[in-house]
Enzyme design. Structure first.
Site, PDB file in Angstrom:
ATOM      1  N   GLU A 161      -3.397   2.296  -7.265  1.00 23.29           N
ATOM      2  CA  GLU A 161      -3.690   3.475  -6.660  1.00 23.29           C
ATOM      3  C   GLU A 161      -2.903   4.543  -6.609  1.00 23.29           C
ATOM      4  OE1 GLU A 161      -6.581   1.954  -2.813  1.00 23.29           O
ATOM      5  OE2 GLU A 161      -4.272   2.147  -2.143  1.00 23.29           O
ATOM      6  N   HIS A 193       0.826  -1.218   0.109  1.00 23.37           N
ATOM      7  CA  HIS A 193      -0.065  -0.096   0.069  1.00 23.37           C
ATOM      8  C   HIS A 193       0.801   1.349  -0.065  1.00 23.37           C
ATOM      9  CE1 HIS A 193      -2.834   3.115   1.347  1.00 23.37           C
ATOM     10  NE2 HIS A 193      -3.797   2.249   0.931  1.00 23.37           N
ATOM     11  N   SER A 205      -9.721   7.932  -3.184  1.00 19.35           N
ATOM     12  CA  SER A 205     -11.055   8.941  -3.002  1.00 19.35           C
ATOM     13  C   SER A 205     -12.109   8.265  -3.793  1.00 19.35           C
ATOM     14  CB  SER A 205     -10.686  10.104  -3.864  1.00 19.35           C
ATOM     15  OG  SER A 205      -9.564  10.789  -2.854  1.00 19.35           O
ATOM     16  N   GLY A 240     -10.758   3.382   1.159  1.00 24.80           N
ATOM     17  CA  GLY A 240     -10.253   3.905   2.399  1.00 24.80           C
ATOM     18  C   GLY A 240     -11.445   4.784   3.152  1.00 24.80           C
ATOM     19  N   GLY A 241     -11.146   5.943   3.077  1.00 24.44           N
ATOM     20  CA  GLY A 241     -12.195   6.934   4.046  1.00 24.44           C
ATOM     21  C   GLY A 241     -13.563   6.584   3.797  1.00 24.44           C
ATOM     22  N   GLY A 275      -7.093   9.767  -0.166  1.00 26.14           N
ATOM     23  CA  GLY A 275      -7.326  10.719   0.862  1.00 26.14           C
ATOM     24  C   GLY A 275      -7.431  12.255   0.445  1.00 26.14           C
ATOM     25  N   GLU A 331       0.720   3.847   1.729  1.00 25.59           N
ATOM     26  CA  GLU A 331       1.314   4.153   3.023  1.00 25.59           C
ATOM     27  C   GLU A 331       2.359   3.509   3.650  1.00 25.59           C
ATOM     28  OE1 GLU A 331      -2.703   4.376   4.365  1.00 25.59           O
ATOM     29  OE2 GLU A 331      -3.072   5.811   2.873  1.00 25.59           O
TER      30      GLU A 331
HETATM   31  P1  13P Z   1      -9.209   6.801   0.228  1.00 20.20           P
HETATM   32  O1  13P Z   1     -10.321   6.165  -0.483  1.00 20.20           O
HETATM   33  O2  13P Z   1      -9.540   7.526   1.711  1.00 20.20           O
HETATM   34  O3  13P Z   1      -8.843   7.894  -0.604  1.00 20.20           O
HETATM   35  O4  13P Z   1      -7.903   5.809   0.508  1.00 20.20           O
HETATM   36  C1  13P Z   1      -7.685   4.921  -0.654  1.00 20.20           C
HETATM   37  C2  13P Z   1      -6.952   3.871  -0.110  1.00 20.20           C
HETATM   38  O5  13P Z   1      -5.580   4.283   0.157  1.00 20.20           O
HETATM   39  C3  13P Z   1      -7.396   2.670  -0.085  1.00 20.20           C
HETATM   40  O6  13P Z   1      -6.430   1.559   0.310  1.00 20.20           O
END
Ligand code: 13P
Length: 255
Positions: free
Chosen positions: A169, A98, A215, A236-237, A175, A100
């Site tokens: 991604e 990922h 997003s 994610g969010g 995010g 991050e």
């Molecule tokens: P968001 O949907 O918050 O942009 O995050 C995406 C993500 O990193 C999913 O692994």
């Protein structure tokens, strides 16, 4: 061409305490049970709640993913959770590479590839994430970055890659509220599929699911899923709320 079943994964990242994890499952299951034959749905909590989530989802169609895994079966690796342990818990999926992990925790391609090999050896289904940073996109390096991140797959036999899922991604879309346009996502997904066809096999390329993440919301899931090479979404969010994630699945399937 083989049919690729739509796949929706919630990546909760470092969010939700036990009570929230518990409250999510019955609500989400109630909302999505009717779609469960049309797709696969996977929830990825922090590792401490994996056993709880496995138990809560046991009699539902919902599956469970870890957010990372160690590159070895056991040993002196403080803070890591091995793929053997995940398997023992009844976890079948694992997110790897990922953005991050790559950019905040500085995991390089070699480490991500070692984790991938270890996960595949235990029979886990990896969700292998790739994606370029904003400056890389701006300088026209998107495809070369993706190619570099995918390169490690060439060292693994096609048979051992079985089950592999890829997630595109773009780092600039994670995010930020700024998703890739459906056309931008499709362009990179098609590139990934062509790379798989050329470097692994066309059968493998045709059956491998490529998810988009960055997003994703209920109001863009249908447009993204309408693209020929977008087989699912990694959210994610907007996956933290059962209503919102349920809506993403519902609208994504109606595309
Ligand atoms: P968001 O949907 O918050 O942009 O995050 C995406 C993500 O990193 C999913 O692994």
């Amino acid at each position: 061409m083989e049919q690729r079943k739509p796949l929706f994964i919630a990546n909760w990242k470092m969010n939700k305490l036990a009570q929230e994890v518990g409250a999510f499952v019955p609500k989400f299951n109630e909302l999505t049970n009717i779609f469960s034959s049309k797709c696969e749905m996977v929830l990825a909590p922090v590792s401490v709640y994996l056993p709880k989530l496995v138990e809560l989802t046991a009699s539902t169609p919902i599956q469970v993913a870890a957010q990372n895994c160690g590159a070895s079966k056991s040993g002196a690796f403080t803070g890591e959770v091995s793929p053997v342990m995940l398997k023992e818990l009844g976890v079948h999926w694992v997110i790897l590479g990922h953005s991050e992990r790559r950019h905040v925790f500085k995991e390089d391609d070699a480490l991500v590839n070692a984790r991938l090999k270890a996960a595949l050896e235990e029979g886990l289904i990896p969700v292998f994430c790739v994606g370029e940073k904003l400056e890389e996109r701006k300088s026209g390096e998107t495809f070369s970055v993706i190619e570099r991140q995918l390169k490690g797959l060439k060292d693994i036999s096609e048979n051992n890659l079985k089950g592999l899922t890829i997630a595109y991604e773009p780092v600039w879309a994670i995010g930020t509220g700024e998703n890739a346009t459906p056309a931008q996502a499709q362009e990179v997904h098609a590139f990934i599929r062509q790379w798989l066809a050329k470097n692994i096999s066309s059968t493998f390329a045709n059956r491998t699911r490529i998810l988009y993440g960055g997003s994703v919301k209920a109001d863009n899931s249908a447009q993204l899923m309408a693209m020929g090479d977008v087989d699912g979404l990694l959210v994610g969010g907007a996956s933290l709320d059962p209503l919102s994630f349920g809506d993403i699945v519902k609208r994504g399937l109606n595309s």
